[in-house]
Scaffold this motif. Structure first.
Motif, PDB file in Angstrom:
ATOM      1  N   LEU A   7      38.461  44.317  39.785  1.00 29.30           N
ATOM      2  CA  LEU A   7      38.146  42.943  38.796  1.00 29.30           C
ATOM      3  C   LEU A   7      39.434  42.396  39.032  1.00 29.30           C
ATOM      4  O   LEU A   7      39.336  40.582  39.888  1.00 29.30           O
ATOM      5  N   ALA A   8      40.920  42.615  38.939  1.00 27.42           N
ATOM      6  CA  ALA A   8      42.056  41.854  39.176  1.00 27.42           C
ATOM      7  C   ALA A   8      41.809  41.647  40.843  1.00 27.42           C
ATOM      8  O   ALA A   8      42.842  40.106  41.493  1.00 27.42           O
ATOM      9  N   GLU A  10      39.293  40.768  43.006  1.00 26.48           N
ATOM     10  CA  GLU A  10      38.385  39.819  43.123  1.00 26.48           C
ATOM     11  C   GLU A  10      38.943  38.674  43.634  1.00 26.48           C
ATOM     12  O   GLU A  10      37.343  37.799  44.273  1.00 26.48           O
ATOM     13  N   LYS A  11      39.562  37.612  43.032  1.00 31.47           N
ATOM     14  CA  LYS A  11      40.179  35.948  43.781  1.00 31.47           C
ATOM     15  C   LYS A  11      41.607  36.583  43.511  1.00 31.47           C
ATOM     16  O   LYS A  11      42.079  36.938  42.972  1.00 31.47           O
ATOM     17  N   VAL A  14      44.175  36.648  39.354  1.00 31.61           N
ATOM     18  CA  VAL A  14      43.073  36.588  37.543  1.00 31.61           C
ATOM     19  C   VAL A  14      43.795  36.933  36.323  1.00 31.61           C
ATOM     20  O   VAL A  14      45.094  37.709  36.542  1.00 31.61           O
ATOM     21  N   PRO A  38      42.424  29.877  37.477  1.00 39.20           N
ATOM     22  CA  PRO A  38      41.529  31.584  36.920  1.00 39.20           C
ATOM     23  C   PRO A  38      40.526  31.807  36.956  1.00 39.20           C
ATOM     24  O   PRO A  38      39.892  31.214  36.077  1.00 39.20           O
ATOM     25  N   VAL A  39      39.997  33.185  37.794  1.00 45.02           N
ATOM     26  CA  VAL A  39      39.130  34.042  37.214  1.00 45.02           C
ATOM     27  C   VAL A  39      39.502  34.656  36.368  1.00 45.02           C
ATOM     28  O   VAL A  39      40.698  36.048  35.389  1.00 45.02           O
ATOM     29  N   HIS A  41      39.048  36.908  32.611  1.00 44.68           N
ATOM     30  CA  HIS A  41      38.427  38.435  31.860  1.00 44.68           C
ATOM     31  C   HIS A  41      38.178  38.464  31.151  1.00 44.68           C
ATOM     32  O   HIS A  41      39.473  38.829  30.307  1.00 44.68           O
TER      33      HIS A  41
END
Length: 101
Positions: A7-8, A10-11, A14, A38-39, A41
């Motif tokens: 996940l960290a 992916e963009k 994050v 930012p993305v 989560h």
């Protein structure tokens, strides 16, 4: 740890947060003011949230949230982000990820 790293990366920017964390909110607002979206989560809404918290701490973040990754690398939490911002270094780190205006 694998999920956090996936996940960290992916963009470009994050942030791992919790929905009730005011410092997480402040970090996200700072990024938006600097032209970066930012993305985010929210790990408290993820069934694997507790494991993700442990993984973030093992990666070296002083606190599990907010945990900020830029370019796939752990920057840290609120203190580290604010220190970079006050020194002027954060803008340079974020330059490749700024939204087009």
């Amino acid at each position: 740890m694998e999920k956090v790293m996936r996940l960290a990366t992916e963009k470009g920017v994050v942030v791992f947060t919790k929905s009730s964390c005011c410092l997480c909110y402040a970090v996200n607002i700072l990024f938006q003011e600097l032209g970066v979206i930012p993305v985010v989560h929210e790990i408290d809404k993820d069934p694997e949230g507790k494991e993700m918290e442990k993984a973030i701490t093992r990666l070296g973040s002083p606190t599990p949230v907010p945990a900020v990754f830029i370019g796939g690398k752990l920057v840290g939490s609120t203190n580290e982000v604010m220190s970079l911002h006050l020194s002027g270094s954060l803008t340079q780190l974020l330059k490749p990820y700024r939204a087009l205006s």
